[in-house]
Design a protein around this motif. Structure first.
Motif, mmCIF file in Angstrom:
data_model
loop_
_atom_site.group_PDB
_atom_site.id
_atom_site.type_symbol
_atom_site.label_atom_id
_atom_site.label_comp_id
_atom_site.label_asym_id
_atom_site.label_seq_id
_atom_site.Cartn_x
_atom_site.Cartn_y
_atom_site.Cartn_z
ATOM 1 N N GLU A 61 -18.189 8.969 -21.183
ATOM 2 C CA GLU A 61 -17.709 7.632 -20.838
ATOM 3 C C GLU A 61 -16.491 7.723 -19.924
ATOM 4 O O GLU A 61 -15.887 6.728 -19.587
ATOM 5 C CB GLU A 61 -17.372 6.827 -22.087
ATOM 6 N N GLN A 62 -16.153 8.943 -19.501
ATOM 7 C CA GLN A 62 -15.025 9.173 -18.603
ATOM 8 C C GLN A 62 -15.522 9.351 -17.169
ATOM 9 O O GLN A 62 -16.290 10.268 -16.886
ATOM 10 C CB GLN A 62 -14.231 10.417 -19.016
ATOM 11 N N LEU A 63 -15.069 8.491 -16.284
ATOM 12 C CA LEU A 63 -15.351 8.623 -14.870
ATOM 13 C C LEU A 63 -14.359 9.632 -14.295
ATOM 14 O O LEU A 63 -13.155 9.512 -14.511
ATOM 15 C CB LEU A 63 -15.178 7.271 -14.174
ATOM 16 N N LEU A 64 -14.863 10.646 -13.599
ATOM 17 C CA LEU A 64 -14.009 11.675 -13.011
ATOM 18 C C LEU A 64 -13.950 11.508 -11.498
ATOM 19 O O LEU A 64 -14.978 11.278 -10.856
ATOM 20 C CB LEU A 64 -14.558 13.074 -13.296
ATOM 21 N N LEU A 65 -12.755 11.643 -10.960
ATOM 22 C CA LEU A 65 -12.560 11.729 -9.520
ATOM 23 C C LEU A 65 -11.971 13.111 -9.269
ATOM 24 O O LEU A 65 -11.020 13.509 -9.951
ATOM 25 C CB LEU A 65 -11.602 10.651 -9.020
ATOM 26 N N HIS A 66 -12.519 13.834 -8.321
ATOM 27 C CA HIS A 66 -12.002 15.168 -8.032
ATOM 28 C C HIS A 66 -12.330 15.557 -6.610
ATOM 29 O O HIS A 66 -13.214 14.983 -5.984
ATOM 30 C CB HIS A 66 -12.523 16.214 -9.027
ATOM 31 N N ARG A 67 -11.559 16.524 -6.109
ATOM 32 C CA ARG A 67 -11.795 17.085 -4.782
ATOM 33 C C ARG A 67 -11.080 18.414 -4.653
ATOM 34 O O ARG A 67 -10.092 18.665 -5.327
ATOM 35 C CB ARG A 67 -11.349 16.153 -3.680
ATOM 36 N N MET A 68 -11.585 19.248 -3.754
ATOM 37 C CA MET A 68 -10.907 20.490 -3.452
ATOM 38 C C MET A 68 -9.745 20.173 -2.513
ATOM 39 O O MET A 68 -9.902 19.398 -1.573
ATOM 40 C CB MET A 68 -11.841 21.485 -2.777
ATOM 41 N N LEU A 69 -8.584 20.775 -2.804
ATOM 42 C CA LEU A 69 -7.417 20.589 -1.945
ATOM 43 C C LEU A 69 -7.227 21.754 -0.981
ATOM 44 O O LEU A 69 -6.924 21.553 0.188
ATOM 45 C CB LEU A 69 -6.140 20.449 -2.787
ATOM 46 N N ALA A 70 -7.358 22.961 -1.496
ATOM 47 C CA ALA A 70 -7.104 24.152 -0.684
ATOM 48 C C ALA A 70 -7.697 25.365 -1.388
ATOM 49 O O ALA A 70 -7.839 25.365 -2.608
ATOM 50 C CB ALA A 70 -5.599 24.350 -0.505
ATOM 51 N N PRO A 71 -7.999 26.398 -0.617
ATOM 52 C CA PRO A 71 -8.427 27.642 -1.254
ATOM 53 C C PRO A 71 -7.262 28.241 -2.045
ATOM 54 O O PRO A 71 -6.095 27.993 -1.739
ATOM 55 C CB PRO A 71 -8.793 28.556 -0.084
ATOM 56 N N MET A 112 -25.352 -5.085 -23.148
ATOM 57 C CA MET A 112 -24.284 -4.385 -22.473
ATOM 58 C C MET A 112 -24.881 -3.222 -21.688
ATOM 59 O O MET A 112 -25.677 -2.449 -22.215
ATOM 60 C CB MET A 112 -23.265 -3.903 -23.500
ATOM 61 N N PRO A 113 -24.457 -3.072 -20.412
ATOM 62 C CA PRO A 113 -25.001 -1.978 -19.601
ATOM 63 C C PRO A 113 -24.528 -0.610 -20.098
ATOM 64 O O PRO A 113 -23.448 -0.474 -20.668
ATOM 65 C CB PRO A 113 -24.463 -2.260 -18.199
ATOM 66 N N SER A 114 -25.353 0.385 -19.848
ATOM 67 C CA SER A 114 -24.994 1.760 -20.222
ATOM 68 C C SER A 114 -23.895 2.267 -19.286
ATOM 69 O O SER A 114 -23.635 1.678 -18.231
ATOM 70 C CB SER A 114 -26.210 2.676 -20.124
ATOM 71 N N HIS A 115 -23.275 3.375 -19.663
ATOM 72 C CA HIS A 115 -22.260 3.972 -18.806
ATOM 73 C C HIS A 115 -22.859 4.369 -17.458
ATOM 74 O O HIS A 115 -22.208 4.210 -16.412
ATOM 75 C CB HIS A 115 -21.614 5.183 -19.484
ATOM 76 N N GLN A 116 -24.075 4.869 -17.473
ATOM 77 C CA GLN A 116 -24.748 5.258 -16.230
ATOM 78 C C GLN A 116 -24.980 4.033 -15.343
ATOM 79 O O GLN A 116 -24.773 4.099 -14.126
ATOM 80 C CB GLN A 116 -26.072 5.968 -16.526
ATOM 81 N N GLU A 117 -25.393 2.922 -15.931
ATOM 82 C CA GLU A 117 -25.593 1.696 -15.152
ATOM 83 C C GLU A 117 -24.274 1.194 -14.572
ATOM 84 O O GLU A 117 -24.224 0.749 -13.415
ATOM 85 C CB GLU A 117 -26.243 0.615 -16.015
ATOM 86 N N LEU A 118 -23.196 1.273 -15.346
ATOM 87 C CA LEU A 118 -21.874 0.886 -14.848
ATOM 88 C C LEU A 118 -21.480 1.769 -13.662
ATOM 89 O O LEU A 118 -20.956 1.283 -12.652
ATOM 90 C CB LEU A 118 -20.819 0.989 -15.952
ATOM 91 N N ILE A 163 -14.890 4.477 -18.194
ATOM 92 C CA ILE A 163 -15.658 3.638 -17.288
ATOM 93 C C ILE A 163 -15.937 2.247 -17.873
ATOM 94 O O ILE A 163 -16.106 1.287 -17.133
ATOM 95 C CB ILE A 163 -16.971 4.326 -16.862
ATOM 96 N N LYS A 164 -15.906 2.124 -19.181
ATOM 97 C CA LYS A 164 -16.376 0.889 -19.820
ATOM 98 C C LYS A 164 -15.613 -0.369 -19.403
ATOM 99 O O LYS A 164 -16.197 -1.429 -19.302
ATOM 100 C CB LYS A 164 -16.391 1.028 -21.339
ATOM 101 N N ASP A 165 -14.329 -0.284 -19.128
ATOM 102 C CA ASP A 165 -13.557 -1.474 -18.773
ATOM 103 C C ASP A 165 -13.094 -1.465 -17.316
ATOM 104 O O ASP A 165 -12.233 -2.250 -16.938
ATOM 105 C CB ASP A 165 -12.321 -1.585 -19.690
ATOM 106 N N ILE A 217 -20.630 2.402 -7.767
ATOM 107 C CA ILE A 217 -20.943 3.090 -6.509
ATOM 108 C C ILE A 217 -21.607 2.121 -5.537
ATOM 109 O O ILE A 217 -21.297 2.124 -4.334
ATOM 110 C CB ILE A 217 -21.817 4.344 -6.748
ATOM 111 N N ALA A 218 -22.487 1.265 -6.031
ATOM 112 C CA ALA A 218 -23.137 0.271 -5.166
ATOM 113 C C ALA A 218 -22.107 -0.693 -4.583
ATOM 114 O O ALA A 218 -22.164 -1.034 -3.389
ATOM 115 C CB ALA A 218 -24.203 -0.493 -5.948
ATOM 116 N N ALA A 219 -21.151 -1.123 -5.390
ATOM 117 C CA ALA A 219 -20.100 -2.027 -4.913
ATOM 118 C C ALA A 219 -19.231 -1.331 -3.864
ATOM 119 O O ALA A 219 -18.872 -1.944 -2.845
ATOM 120 C CB ALA A 219 -19.246 -2.516 -6.079
ATOM 121 N N LEU A 220 -18.896 -0.073 -4.109
ATOM 122 C CA LEU A 220 -18.091 0.691 -3.145
ATOM 123 C C LEU A 220 -18.878 0.878 -1.849
ATOM 124 O O LEU A 220 -18.318 0.745 -0.749
ATOM 125 C CB LEU A 220 -17.680 2.037 -3.742
ATOM 126 N N SER A 221 -20.166 1.164 -1.957
ATOM 127 C CA SER A 221 -21.021 1.297 -0.775
ATOM 128 C C SER A 221 -20.994 0.018 0.052
ATOM 129 O O SER A 221 -20.831 0.056 1.279
ATOM 130 C CB SER A 221 -22.472 1.581 -1.177
#
Length: 153
Positions: free
Chosen positions: A50-60, A1-7, A107-109, A12-16
């Motif tokens: 094992e948690q993938l985070l998505l984040h961004r700045m919205l405004a000051p 089974m691949p590691s979380h880092q490999e997943l 990220i695991k599933d 990211i490679a698939a998205l690229s």
């Protein structure tokens, strides 16, 4: 089974491949910018997580104290409306300088198609909310009114 880092690297490679652009991972974060160089999403797998985070700045964070306080109360209120927020939440960066949008998933599933849709939805929601927050602040500063309702995501 691949590691979380490999997943993470595989996603990211698939998205690229999907968007036809090389997406580098630097310091455990893949940042995607729009056409004018603004970061529209940070995709991160924190170390030993094992948690993938998505984040961004919205405004000051608003400079005026009364607007800043009203905005903080508004965003705290919106965080409790998870049906509207679809599992996303607002936070302030550690320096107290900017409002951020965040979400996470184990990220695991996470499958590639699901991940790509998640990233696409996050980018769209973040862009909409950024415009709304910045527009509201301009209106507040110009009218000296303080919001008493929350924005609708």
């Amino acid at each position: 089974m691949p590691s979380h880092q490999e997943l993470f690297e595989d996603l990211i490679a698939a998205l690229s491949s999907s968007i036809g652009q090389e997406l580098p991972i630097e310091d455990g974060i893949c940042a995607i910018e729009n056409q004018i160089g603004e970061v529209v999403i940070n995709i991160e797998l924190p170390e030993s997580s094992e948690q993938l985070l998505l984040h961004r700045m919205l405004a000051p964070v608003p400079a005026q104290p009364d607007v800043r306080e009203a905005r903080a109360l508004q965003l705290l209120s919106l965080n409790s409306h998870q049906m509207q927020m679809s599992g996303h939440w607002f936070c302030i960066d550690p320096d107290g300088q900017a409002i951020h949008l965040m979400t996470s998933r184990p990220i695991k599933d996470l499958e590639v198609g699901e991940f790509e849709k998640m990233a696409e939805n996050f980018i769209a929601m973040g862009s909409d909310l950024s415009e709304i927050l910045q527009g509201e602040e301009i209106e507040l500063i110009n009218s000296d009114a303080i919001p008493n309702e929350g924005i609708a995501p």
